[in-house]
Write a protein that holds these residues in place. Structure first.
Motif, PDB file in Angstrom:
ATOM      1  N   GLY A   1      27.133  12.451  -1.169  1.00  0.00           N
ATOM      2  CA  GLY A   1      27.409  12.173   0.233  1.00  0.00           C
ATOM      3  C   GLY A   1      27.270  13.434   1.059  1.00  0.00           C
ATOM      4  N   LEU A   2      26.995  13.244   2.336  1.00  0.00           N
ATOM      5  CA  LEU A   2      26.890  14.359   3.272  1.00  0.00           C
ATOM      6  C   LEU A   2      28.168  14.392   4.090  1.00  0.00           C
ATOM      7  CD1 LEU A   2      25.202  16.578   4.698  1.00  0.00           C
ATOM      8  CD2 LEU A   2      24.322  14.768   6.198  1.00  0.00           C
ATOM      9  N   LEU A   3      28.927  15.470   3.990  1.00  0.00           N
ATOM     10  CA  LEU A   3      30.167  15.595   4.746  1.00  0.00           C
ATOM     11  C   LEU A   3      29.831  15.687   6.223  1.00  0.00           C
ATOM     12  CD1 LEU A   3      33.242  15.844   4.600  1.00  0.00           C
ATOM     13  CD2 LEU A   3      32.941  18.322   4.431  1.00  0.00           C
ATOM     14  N   ASN A   4      30.411  14.795   7.003  1.00  0.00           N
ATOM     15  CA  ASN A   4      30.079  14.743   8.418  1.00  0.00           C
ATOM     16  C   ASN A   4      31.265  14.186   9.192  1.00  0.00           C
ATOM     17  OD1 ASN A   4      28.593  14.762  10.835  1.00  0.00           O
ATOM     18  ND2 ASN A   4      26.756  13.971   9.849  1.00  0.00           N
ATOM     19  N   ILE A   5      31.118  14.119  10.513  1.00  0.00           N
ATOM     20  CA  ILE A   5      32.221  13.677  11.378  1.00  0.00           C
ATOM     21  C   ILE A   5      32.273  12.163  11.537  1.00  0.00           C
ATOM     22  CG2 ILE A   5      32.331  15.839  12.656  1.00  0.00           C
ATOM     23  CD1 ILE A   5      30.738  14.422  14.904  1.00  0.00           C
TER      24      ILE A   5
ATOM     25  N   VAL B   1      29.396  14.064  -5.495  1.00  0.00           N
ATOM     26  CA  VAL B   1      28.900  15.324  -4.960  1.00  0.00           C
ATOM     27  C   VAL B   1      28.959  15.219  -3.442  1.00  0.00           C
ATOM     28  CG1 VAL B   1      26.902  16.849  -4.735  1.00  0.00           C
ATOM     29  CG2 VAL B   1      27.362  15.708  -6.926  1.00  0.00           C
ATOM     30  N   VAL B   2      29.566  16.214  -2.811  1.00  0.00           N
ATOM     31  CA  VAL B   2      29.634  16.258  -1.354  1.00  0.00           C
ATOM     32  C   VAL B   2      28.844  17.471  -0.891  1.00  0.00           C
ATOM     33  CG1 VAL B   2      31.143  16.454   0.655  1.00  0.00           C
ATOM     34  CG2 VAL B   2      31.877  15.104  -1.318  1.00  0.00           C
ATOM     35  N   VAL B   3      27.865  17.232  -0.036  1.00  0.00           N
ATOM     36  CA  VAL B   3      26.997  18.287   0.465  1.00  0.00           C
ATOM     37  C   VAL B   3      27.498  18.720   1.839  1.00  0.00           C
ATOM     38  CG1 VAL B   3      24.632  18.849   1.166  1.00  0.00           C
ATOM     39  CG2 VAL B   3      25.027  17.322  -0.781  1.00  0.00           C
ATOM     40  N   CYS B   4      27.607  20.038   2.013  1.00  0.00           N
ATOM     41  CA  CYS B   4      27.985  20.589   3.314  1.00  0.00           C
ATOM     42  C   CYS B   4      27.569  22.055   3.335  1.00  0.00           C
ATOM     43  CB  CYS B   4      29.482  20.446   3.575  1.00  0.00           C
ATOM     44  SG  CYS B   4      30.539  21.278   2.387  1.00  0.00           S
TER      45      CYS B   4
ATOM     46  N   VAL C   1      31.894  25.085   6.275  1.00  0.00           N
ATOM     47  CA  VAL C   1      32.674  23.847   6.231  1.00  0.00           C
ATOM     48  C   VAL C   1      33.260  23.648   4.834  1.00  0.00           C
ATOM     49  CG1 VAL C   1      32.498  21.321   6.381  1.00  0.00           C
ATOM     50  CG2 VAL C   1      31.412  22.760   8.117  1.00  0.00           C
ATOM     51  N   GLY C   2      32.469  23.921   3.800  1.00  0.00           N
ATOM     52  CA  GLY C   2      32.960  23.769   2.432  1.00  0.00           C
ATOM     53  C   GLY C   2      34.136  24.674   2.143  1.00  0.00           C
ATOM     54  N   ASN C   3      34.082  25.906   2.623  1.00  0.00           N
ATOM     55  CA  ASN C   3      35.176  26.846   2.399  1.00  0.00           C
ATOM     56  C   ASN C   3      36.442  26.388   3.115  1.00  0.00           C
ATOM     57  OD1 ASN C   3      36.415  29.091   1.350  1.00  0.00           O
ATOM     58  ND2 ASN C   3      35.581  30.498   2.861  1.00  0.00           N
ATOM     59  N   VAL C   4      36.305  25.914   4.352  1.00  0.00           N
ATOM     60  CA  VAL C   4      37.463  25.401   5.093  1.00  0.00           C
ATOM     61  C   VAL C   4      38.055  24.211   4.344  1.00  0.00           C
ATOM     62  CG1 VAL C   4      38.195  24.251   7.225  1.00  0.00           C
ATOM     63  CG2 VAL C   4      36.693  26.251   7.345  1.00  0.00           C
ATOM     64  N   LEU C   5      37.197  23.304   3.891  1.00  0.00           N
ATOM     65  CA  LEU C   5      37.659  22.118   3.171  1.00  0.00           C
ATOM     66  C   LEU C   5      38.402  22.504   1.891  1.00  0.00           C
ATOM     67  CD1 LEU C   5      37.637  18.987   2.957  1.00  0.00           C
ATOM     68  CD2 LEU C   5      35.522  19.241   1.646  1.00  0.00           C
TER      69      LEU C   5
ATOM     70  N   ARG D   1      35.382  20.721  -9.639  1.00  0.00           N
ATOM     71  CA  ARG D   1      34.313  20.342  -8.722  1.00  0.00           C
ATOM     72  C   ARG D   1      33.940  21.617  -7.984  1.00  0.00           C
ATOM     73  NH1 ARG D   1      38.135  15.712  -7.496  1.00  0.00           N
ATOM     74  NH2 ARG D   1      37.393  14.123  -8.888  1.00  0.00           N
ATOM     75  N   PRO D   2      33.144  22.470  -8.620  1.00  0.00           N
ATOM     76  CA  PRO D   2      32.888  23.796  -8.046  1.00  0.00           C
ATOM     77  C   PRO D   2      32.044  23.733  -6.788  1.00  0.00           C
ATOM     78  CG  PRO D   2      31.463  23.418  -9.901  1.00  0.00           C
ATOM     79  CD  PRO D   2      32.411  22.242  -9.851  1.00  0.00           C
ATOM     80  N   SER D   3      32.219  24.748  -5.977  1.00  0.00           N
ATOM     81  CA  SER D   3      31.293  24.896  -4.850  1.00  0.00           C
ATOM     82  C   SER D   3      30.099  25.640  -5.407  1.00  0.00           C
ATOM     83  CB  SER D   3      31.960  25.687  -3.719  1.00  0.00           C
ATOM     84  OG  SER D   3      32.440  26.927  -4.189  1.00  0.00           O
ATOM     85  N   LEU D   4      28.929  25.122  -5.163  1.00  0.00           N
ATOM     86  CA  LEU D   4      27.737  25.699  -5.776  1.00  0.00           C
ATOM     87  C   LEU D   4      26.759  26.197  -4.732  1.00  0.00           C
ATOM     88  CD1 LEU D   4      26.974  23.035  -8.501  1.00  0.00           C
ATOM     89  CD2 LEU D   4      27.946  25.290  -8.845  1.00  0.00           C
ATOM     90  N   GLY D   5      26.188  27.323  -5.030  1.00  0.00           N
ATOM     91  CA  GLY D   5      25.053  27.810  -4.271  1.00  0.00           C
ATOM     92  C   GLY D   5      23.878  27.793  -5.222  1.00  0.00           C
ATOM     93  N   THR D   6      22.690  27.895  -4.679  1.00  0.00           N
ATOM     94  CA  THR D   6      21.533  27.894  -5.574  1.00  0.00           C
ATOM     95  C   THR D   6      20.817  29.227  -5.586  1.00  0.00           C
ATOM     96  OG1 THR D   6      20.089  27.079  -3.841  1.00  0.00           O
ATOM     97  CG2 THR D   6      21.143  25.443  -5.272  1.00  0.00           C
ATOM     98  N   TRP D   7      21.227  30.158  -4.737  1.00  0.00           N
ATOM     99  CA  TRP D   7      20.540  31.435  -4.704  1.00  0.00           C
ATOM    100  C   TRP D   7      21.548  32.544  -4.575  1.00  0.00           C
ATOM    101  CZ3 TRP D   7      20.169  35.789  -1.838  1.00  0.00           C
ATOM    102  CH2 TRP D   7      19.104  36.644  -2.158  1.00  0.00           C
ATOM    103  N   PRO D   8      21.511  33.578  -5.351  1.00  0.00           N
ATOM    104  CA  PRO D   8      20.592  33.752  -6.468  1.00  0.00           C
ATOM    105  C   PRO D   8      21.078  33.057  -7.724  1.00  0.00           C
ATOM    106  CG  PRO D   8      21.920  35.725  -6.226  1.00  0.00           C
ATOM    107  CD  PRO D   8      22.328  34.775  -5.116  1.00  0.00           C
ATOM    108  N   ALA D   9      22.351  32.616  -7.734  1.00  0.00           N
ATOM    109  CA  ALA D   9      22.902  31.976  -8.924  1.00  0.00           C
ATOM    110  C   ALA D   9      24.050  31.074  -8.497  1.00  0.00           C
ATOM    111  CB  ALA D   9      23.411  33.050  -9.893  1.00  0.00           C
ATOM    112  N   PRO D  10      24.547  30.249  -9.411  1.00  0.00           N
ATOM    113  CA  PRO D  10      25.644  29.371  -9.038  1.00  0.00           C
ATOM    114  C   PRO D  10      26.878  30.176  -8.647  1.00  0.00           C
ATOM    115  CG  PRO D  10      25.231  29.235 -11.397  1.00  0.00           C
ATOM    116  CD  PRO D  10      24.158  30.093 -10.807  1.00  0.00           C
ATOM    117  N   ALA D  11      27.651  29.607  -7.765  1.00  0.00           N
ATOM    118  CA  ALA D  11      28.866  30.277  -7.318  1.00  0.00           C
ATOM    119  C   ALA D  11      30.025  29.321  -7.461  1.00  0.00           C
ATOM    120  CB  ALA D  11      28.721  30.702  -5.854  1.00  0.00           C
ATOM    121  N   SER D  12      31.121  29.815  -7.980  1.00  0.00           N
ATOM    122  CA  SER D  12      32.360  29.057  -8.000  1.00  0.00           C
ATOM    123  C   SER D  12      33.371  29.942  -7.324  1.00  0.00           C
ATOM    124  CB  SER D  12      32.779  28.747  -9.434  1.00  0.00           C
ATOM    125  OG  SER D  12      33.985  28.025  -9.441  1.00  0.00           O
TER     126      SER D  12
END
Length: 163
Positions: A2-6, A47-50, A54-58, A110-121
């Motif tokens: 899902g896409l986190l939205n208002i 999976v929630v995409v944002c 916004v992800g950090n605030v959530l 349910r980690p927060s993930l980035g794709t560059w340069p590597a995964p982030a939790s």
């Protein structure tokens, strides 16, 4: 996904969110559409995409909910002898619920993930050795499973469709 939205409607949010919604709708994933903040904890989407802000605030908000509600429940239970008795009977259930929801216990399962340069939790709460240990375990599992590489590969497949 899902896409986190208002709002749930596809046209809600900024132009960026509208475009993200259109891309995800065409992507080879099960896209549930927009999800609102209240739906995140209900599991409307696995999976929630944002974006990162916004992800950090959530995440910071979510980490504050359990301790806050726990304190309120303890105050209410202590306010009356009958409530205190019921609280003793419910203590095992409250303990199980805390284990299911406590970020320190699940290590940001349910980690927060980035794709560059590597995964982030990320870990945003104060120092807590259990939280750090479990977050490292989750990050290691993501790295071993090459989650970021998989996400990058799938995103590359979408590039021609987006053009």
């Amino acid at each position: 996904m899902g896409l986190l939205n208002i709002g749930e409607e596809a046209e809600k949010g900024s132009e960026l969110y509208y475009e993200a919604h259109q891309l995800l709708k065409r992507a080879p994933v099960h896209f549930a559409g927009n999800v609102e903040g209240r739906e995140v904890i209900l599991g409307t989407a696995d999976v929630v995409v944002c974006d990162g802000f916004v992800g950090n605030v959530l995440l910071k908000f979510a980490e504050s909910v359990i301790p806050s509600i726990s304190t309120m429940i303890k105050d209410e239970i202590a306010a009356h002898p009958l409530s205190a008795l019921a609280g003793l009977l419910l203590k095992p259930a409250f303990r199980r619920l805390k284990r299911r929801l406590d970020y320190a216990e699940v290590g940001r399962a349910r980690p927060s993930l980035g794709t560059w340069p590597a995964p982030a939790s990320s870990r945003t709460a104060g120092p807590n050795s259990k939280a750090i240990k479990n977050a490292i375990k989750v990050a290691a599992r993501c790295a071993e499973a090459r989650v970021a590489d998989s996400i990058r590969e799938e995103l590359k497949k979408l590039e021609p469709a987006a053009a």
